[in-house]
Design an enzyme around this catalytic site. Structure first.
Site: not given
Length: 190
Positions: A88, A13
């Site tokens: 993340e 992404t």
């Protein structure tokens, strides 16, 4: 531009045209800097899968399985790397590894870290691995070589799900996780 000293391979992404790419282009007043360095592909094969109900692309650190994964390289400064770690969930969910070997797929990089490099050359970079998926979680899941959110089930951004609700739903997906990850999630929930 600030001191761009980290090379990062992104495969999901964070790529151009994908839902989280704006992390590189939003508000530069905070000192975060990133420079697109080119396209690359992992030297070795790895499983890239879309996991959990949030349809999150995950690169598993199981070298020799899966496919050569295509992605993008970015040269980033310390502030951007810290921001990427936060996005993340590193080290809680993903682990950043600084020794991934990737092959450059183009020659046109303005990035200082790639000066003198050409198409086909190998470079070492950082990557975010999802280390805690059980091997059986790959059953009947396609192994990807190139993630595109337009071709995958709808990705659910972090801001759409948060806090206890996220934790409960991730715990519901625990069948995909190894015991150490399950224990970390239980500790976070409690």
């Amino acid at each position: 531009m600030g001191d761009l000293c980290h090379l990062v391979f992104v495969y999901g992404t964070l790529k151009r045209g994908q839902p989280n790419h704006a992390v590189y282009t939003a508000d530069r007043s905070n000192g975060r800097e990133a420079l697109f360095a080119g396209c690359a592909e992992t030297e070795k094969c790895y499983p890239l899968v879309v996991l959990m109900r949030y349809n999150i692309p995950c690169l598993l650190p199981t070298e020799g399985q899966g496919k050569h994964v295509r992605g993008e390289l970015y040269e980033v400064n310390d502030a951007m790397l810290t921001h990427m770690d936060s996005l993340e969930g590193c080290p809680r969910y993903y682990e950043r590894c600084g020794t991934l070997s990737v092959r450059l797929l183009d020659d046109c990089s303005p990035a200082p870290a790639l000066e003198g490099k050409k198409k086909g050359d190998l470079v070492q970079c950082n990557v975010y691995f999802f280390p805690d998926a059980k091997p059986e979680s790959l059953n009947n899941r396609p192994l990807l070589s190139d993630y595109n959110s337009l071709d995958a089930p709808r990705y659910v951004p972090k801001e759409d799900v948060s806090g206890p609700r996220l934790m409960e739903e991730v715990m519901g997906e625990v069948k995909f996780l190894t015991k150490p990850m399950e224990e970390r999630l239980v500790a976070l929930r409690d």
